[in-house]
Every structure is written in structure tokens, then in C-alpha cells.
Design an enzyme around this catalytic site. Sequence first.
Site, PDB file in Angstrom:
ATOM      1  N   GLU A 127       0.912  -1.541  -0.210  1.00 33.25           N
ATOM      2  CA  GLU A 127      -0.045  -0.182  -0.235  1.00 33.25           C
ATOM      3  C   GLU A 127       0.326   1.131  -0.107  1.00 33.25           C
ATOM      4  OE1 GLU A 127      -2.476  -0.283   3.034  1.00 33.25           O
ATOM      5  OE2 GLU A 127      -3.438  -2.284   2.463  1.00 33.25           O
TER       6      GLU A 127
ATOM      7  N   ARG B 216      -0.646   8.754   1.646  1.00 28.79           N
ATOM      8  CA  ARG B 216      -2.351   9.364   1.277  1.00 28.79           C
ATOM      9  C   ARG B 216      -2.149  10.929   1.212  1.00 28.79           C
ATOM     10  NH1 ARG B 216      -5.190   5.062   5.105  1.00 28.79           N
ATOM     11  NH2 ARG B 216      -4.733   3.450   3.290  1.00 28.79           N
TER      12      ARG B 216
ATOM     13  N   ARG C 110      -1.251   8.837   8.932  1.00 25.78           N
ATOM     14  CA  ARG C 110      -1.023   7.508   9.517  1.00 25.78           C
ATOM     15  C   ARG C 110      -0.346   6.709   7.688  1.00 25.78           C
ATOM     16  NH1 ARG C 110      -5.071   2.884   8.652  1.00 25.78           N
ATOM     17  NH2 ARG C 110      -5.625   4.548   7.678  1.00 25.78           N
TER      18      ARG C 110
END
Length: 530
Positions: free
Chosen positions: A117, A286, A382
Site C-alpha cells: 500500500e 495518502r 498515518r
Amino acid sequence: MREFDFLVLGSGIAGLSFALQVASRGRVAIITKKDRAESNTNYAQGGIASVTSKEDSFKLHVADTLVAGAGLCKESVVHTIIEEGPARIAELIEMGMKFSLRDLPGDGGQELDLGKEGGHSKRRILHAKDITGRDIERALLAAVAERPQIEIFENHFAIDLITSQKLGYVGENRCLGVYVLDKASGNVETFAAPVTLLATGGCGKVYLYTTNPDIATGDGVAMAYRAGASVANMEFIQFHPTCLYHPRAKSFLISEAVRGEGGVLKSITGREFMDGHHPMKSLAPRDIVARAIDGEMKKSGADYVHLDITHRPARFIMERFPNIYQTCLGYGIDITKEPIPVVPAAHYQCGGVVTNVDGETGIPGLYAVGEVSCTGLHGANRLASNSLLEALVCGHRAADKCVPPASRSVRMPIPPWHAGNAHNADEMVVVSHNWDEIRRTMWDYVGIVRTNKRLQRAQARIANLQQEIQEFYWDFLVSSDLLELRNIALVAELIIQCSLRRPESRGLNYNLDHPEPNPEWAQQDTVLSR
Ligand code: FAD
Ligand code: SIN
């Protein structure tokens, strides 16, 4: 009054892991506001990040976490959580969790299939296809069902923590229990225990568009703040880059693992726009991807961008992502043949109730674990799939740390809940209007890209709404809709306050009035208390 040794508020991964661990030491009540499986945990797709392969190391996982956290992570906490991960994962597997396996070449047997990811330098995500959270809930709830010491109270809504200070006792401010609305009867009950764990998850519903289910209304942060606990770093709301864009789809996530398996972000005209933003392109951390999508949508005027994985074999896509494949097909999108329309949406609360790595808050008797807490693992952003890991490790540590029932002596008389008793025919329309106004205000003014002026405008609007909600709260019988409204309003206020206090852009807090990080704020949390 109901008395227990341990109260657990919430039945996601944090609450259930803690409950299982303390059950041998006393009677446990799990209080949960819907049915037992309903939680953010249940919808987790990508998986749990942990070091399990020879090609990986704690050092690399720590380094990736620190880079994503943009300078604000607490390094000792990062080390502890990452290094204790493999032992907790092994226990989960022993309990019946089935992670996906892959065949080794020849007759070499099988090994864990590790996903990738955003922001991860190695494959290290353990997953159960694309429904990891559902399988974790299943395994944990099955284990809980075998423990007679644990009683689950479904459809019970925790309203407020009961503290000695609120009751007027002198001395330290201890947590004594919680007032709980039984949604079926409408009665408010008193639950008392020497140890209370907040495991109520995050606050995605504060925003108009979110990947979170309806339970995520920030109740734990709101309750803890009202009780006098410190809350920190609420400005760092993580927007997941890829939520399905479809008029009929409510909050459906397209896992980052799709990009981990080669999915590429493209404009609606087919241009790969991540190239100029980060060397990891579509798999950048992200905050960077969400901002790039936001910029692309603003530039092109389009309502969404595309995520394209059609270059991978159809069979692979259908086997690796069965839930995403089937759900999209239900909306008329065959992801093996066409790109997926996606938009960023509020996903994860990186800040929360201030705790150490053992889940201890500043209020004796009160612990917090999981998304509700702010341990310092995530810093300003995060790293993907680190939250299930944090909840598992800290749930275990809090259980080991918390004061066992020997502390019965701290029990003090608790008065019953004092309720208003009027019904209000207008209530539902006012409540739903205010819900909508808060969520829209937060989306428009406190989103991916902020300015001081927009933050101040949002602050003024939320303050007006809070006044109106407060009048309602005192005058009328409480309902879960009204209680959630009061909580999302308070959490919205805390997010705005934290964002206004941070005079810089760092991680998820991007403010056009201060577009660069300020080295003086590199190690500073934005801490609020009543
Ligand atoms: P939750 O699982 O949210 O549980 C909270 C519990 O508290 C629920 O039972 C809820 O009903 C209860 N509750 C809340 N308020 C009250 C109240 N007032 N009274 C009583 N009960 C209450 N993270 C990863 O690491 N990997 C992933 O792959 C991943 N995928 C995700 C996908 C989606 C769609 C979403 C939404 C999140 C994802 N996350 C992922 C984040 C992760 O799922 C959550 O951070 C994590 O599950 C939080 O666990 P928790 O136990 O702290 O809270
Ligand atoms: C995802 O599957 O993209 C969610 C992972 C996470 O939020 O950690």
C-alpha cells in the site's frame, strides 16, 4: 446500577482485543451502540501492516511510518508497536483469523500473501482478500462468545463518562463508569467499574463524504474531552484518495491495495497525473495522493478521477479483490474492463484522546485504544494499514497495564442519570438539518486544502449550531441522533481549533496561508483540554 470489573466502550478490534485479554481477571461489559460487528474494523479492506517476511525489517517499517508521519511521530511508540506486531498477529491467527496465503513455486507449500500500500517500501500487508476487517471481527467475536465473563450490550449508546470531579468528589479526577442509553427502552442506565476503556473508533461522519460507516461520530473523543482528558492533533484528518464515486454508492472504499497491485490514477481524459507529484506516483503517502487528486479535480472541473487496473488479468482482479469487483459490478462498473471513478473522502482520525503506548489517559481509571486514541504512532499522517496494528498491540498492552479489580475501593456512590422529560415534535427535522449543516461546513471549509479564513468561518458556524444543540440537549429526552449530533459538533470544533493552532502545513494539515512546514512545530502536538 450495573457493576463490572471492566467496561469496554466499543466492539471493534480495539475493544474486543482488550476484552479478551482482561476476561481472565474479572467481569467485562462491552457496550456497543449498534449490533456487535458494526464498526470501522468490519469494513477494513487492505489489511494489517506487520513485518513477517525475510525481505522486510522492523527498521524499514519504522522508517516508512516516520516518513508518512511527516516528522510528528513519537519514535519510541513507533518502535514498540511495530516490534510487538508479529506476536499479536500470531495470536490472532491462533484465534482463527485466516489471512490469505500464496503458493510457493514448485511444491514449496504456502506462505502469507503480502499486499502493498501507499508509503510502504516493502510488501508487508497481511490481508484476507479484500475483506480483512470482516474476518477479524468474525474471529474476535467468536473468541468472545466463548468467554462467559464477557457480556455484550448491543444497541446501548454510551452518553458520557462519569468522573469523580463531575460528581463533586475532592481528590484526583477518576473515571467511575459511564451513563448509557438503552436504545430499545429509551432508559439511561448507570454502568460502573474501576476500569473503563474507550474503544469507540473515529469520526469520519463529521464530514459530508466519508469511507466510514454511520457509527463513526467521534463519541469517544467528545466524551473524553467533556470529562477533562486531553485531546491532541485533531487537525490531522486523513482523506482516503479512492472512495467509489457513484450516485447510489454510500461510503464504499476502493482499497489502496488496488494501487499496490498496479492500479494507476488517471484524469478522466486518461492522463497519469501522479508522475509530477512523488517518486512513488500512485502509491505515494495518502496526504500527497489526496491533495494531487483534489488539485486535478479543481483544474479539470471533473467530479472524480479514474483508477485503472484493467491492465491486470481479469482472473487475478476477481480473485484478489472479490468484494470490490462484485460491489462495483452491482453499480454497473466492470473493473476488469473499465476504470473506476473515485474521489477522496474522510477516512481516519490520526489525532484523538492523548494516551501513552499502554492506552493510559490522564484520567485514572480511563484508558483509550484504537482510532479514538492519539499514541504518537501516526504523527501528521498515518501509514496505510498501521491502524489495525496499533489497536491490536495497544489493546493488549492496555489490558496488561490496567488496574485489576483489586481497586474496588475506588467505587463511589453514583447518582442516576438526570434527564429532561419533554418530547419535541420538531426534533427530527432540526437534528437532521444540523447534522447536514455541520458535515457540509466541515467538507467545504475544513477539508483537504484549508485557509485561515475558511477555518474561522467554519468555527463561527459550528459555535452557533452548538448553542442550539445545547438547548435541545438540556430540555428534551435524549435520543441517539441528538447525542451523536452533540458529539460531531464538539469534534468539529476540536478539529478546527487544532487546525487554527498549527501555523504550518504538515502531513494532512494543508493550509494555503502557511503552505510550508515550520521547523519550530516539527515536534509539537496541538493539545486541547477543557
Ligand atoms: P471501530 O472498529 O470503529 O469500533 C468502534 C466501536 O465503538 C463500534 O463498535 C461502535 O459501534 C462503538 N461505538 C462508537 N461510539 C459508541 C458509543 N457512544 N456508545 C457505544 N458504542 C460506541 N485500517 C487498517 O489498518 N487497515 C485497513 O485495511 C483499513 N481499511 C479500512 C477501510 C475502511 C472502509 C475504513 C472505514 C477504515 C479502514 N481502516 C483500516 C481503519 C481501521 O479500520 C480503523 O481505524 C480501526 O478498525 C478502528 O478500530 P477501533 O476498534 O478503534 O474502532
Ligand atoms: C485500504 O484498504 O485502502 C485502507 C487501508 C487503511 O486505511 O489503512
